[in-house]
Design a protein around this motif. Structure first.
Motif, PDB file in Angstrom:
ATOM      1  N   HIS A  18       0.859  -1.326   0.077  1.00  0.00           N
ATOM      2  CA  HIS A  18       0.097  -0.121   0.201  1.00  0.00           C
ATOM      3  C   HIS A  18       0.897   1.355   0.071  1.00  0.00           C
ATOM      4  N   TYR A  19       0.642   2.218  -0.962  1.00  0.00           N
ATOM      5  CA  TYR A  19       1.421   3.439  -1.021  1.00  0.00           C
ATOM      6  C   TYR A  19       0.465   4.591  -1.039  1.00  0.00           C
ATOM      7  N   VAL A  20       0.780   5.686  -0.428  1.00  0.00           N
ATOM      8  CA  VAL A  20       0.010   6.905   0.089  1.00  0.00           C
ATOM      9  C   VAL A  20       0.278   7.867  -0.902  1.00  0.00           C
ATOM     10  N   VAL A  21      -0.842   8.297  -1.809  1.00  0.00           N
ATOM     11  CA  VAL A  21      -0.525   9.586  -2.837  1.00  0.00           C
ATOM     12  C   VAL A  21      -1.588  10.491  -2.330  1.00  0.00           C
ATOM     13  N   GLN A  63      13.018   9.474  -0.459  1.00  0.00           N
ATOM     14  CA  GLN A  63      12.779   8.075  -0.652  1.00  0.00           C
ATOM     15  C   GLN A  63      12.198   7.405   0.496  1.00  0.00           C
ATOM     16  N   THR A  64      12.626   7.868   1.667  1.00  0.00           N
ATOM     17  CA  THR A  64      12.078   7.019   2.891  1.00  0.00           C
ATOM     18  C   THR A  64      10.768   7.094   3.363  1.00  0.00           C
ATOM     19  N   VAL A  65      10.230   8.591   3.099  1.00  0.00           N
ATOM     20  CA  VAL A  65       8.939   8.934   3.493  1.00  0.00           C
ATOM     21  C   VAL A  65       8.073   8.364   2.433  1.00  0.00           C
ATOM     22  N   LEU A  66       8.380   8.644   1.188  1.00  0.00           N
ATOM     23  CA  LEU A  66       7.512   7.919   0.012  1.00  0.00           C
ATOM     24  C   LEU A  66       7.099   6.741   0.214  1.00  0.00           C
ATOM     25  N   ASN A  67       8.343   5.754   0.544  1.00  0.00           N
ATOM     26  CA  ASN A  67       7.911   4.368   0.773  1.00  0.00           C
ATOM     27  C   ASN A  67       7.547   4.100   2.012  1.00  0.00           C
ATOM     28  N   GLN A  68       7.461   4.840   2.996  1.00  0.00           N
ATOM     29  CA  GLN A  68       7.064   4.317   4.398  1.00  0.00           C
ATOM     30  C   GLN A  68       5.794   4.924   4.902  1.00  0.00           C
TER      31      GLN A  68
END
Length: 117
Positions: A18-21, A63-68
């Motif tokens: 699940h990724y948040v956009v 990168q970390t925030v986008l992934n997590q």
């Protein structure tokens, strides 16, 4: 055939992650300079402190925030829309995460820059 938990057979973690956009990049107004320490739930590496004035730290933090990120609030707290636009071509991201963001924000869809050789 469906795996236990409802996932199609043959699908892997990357297909189910699940990724948040967010709805808008304009609402991303996180810090753009200074030193930040991400919440443990976003970065459990043992050193979650990033110097945003250092280009390498800035990139890794994004990168970390986008992934997590688990919520849009996570994205709003830590990311800045203009900075994200600037960094986007150079970020190392899972293909599915990149595709989800670029589907919502076509302006991000420029091809990633080639790695220096």
């Amino acid at each position: 055939m469906v795996k236990a938990g409802g996932a199609p057979a043959g699908s892997g973690y990357a297909d189910q992650r699940h990724y948040v956009v967010p709805a808008s990049l304009a609402n991303l107004r996180g810090p753009v300079s200074g030193v930040v320490t991400l919440d443990r739930r976003l970065d459990w590496s043992g050193d979650a402190t990033y110097h945003l004035d250092d280009p390498g730290d800035l990139q890794v933090m994004y990168q970390t925030v986008l992934n997590q990120a688990a919520t849009v609030a996570d994205l709003r707290q830590w990311l800045d829309g203009d900075t994200l636009r600037r960094l986007w071509p150079d970020l190392w991201l899972p293909a599915r995460l990149r595709a989800l963001w670029q589907a919502r924000f076509p302006e991000l869809a420029a091809p990633p820059r080639a790695l220096a050789g």
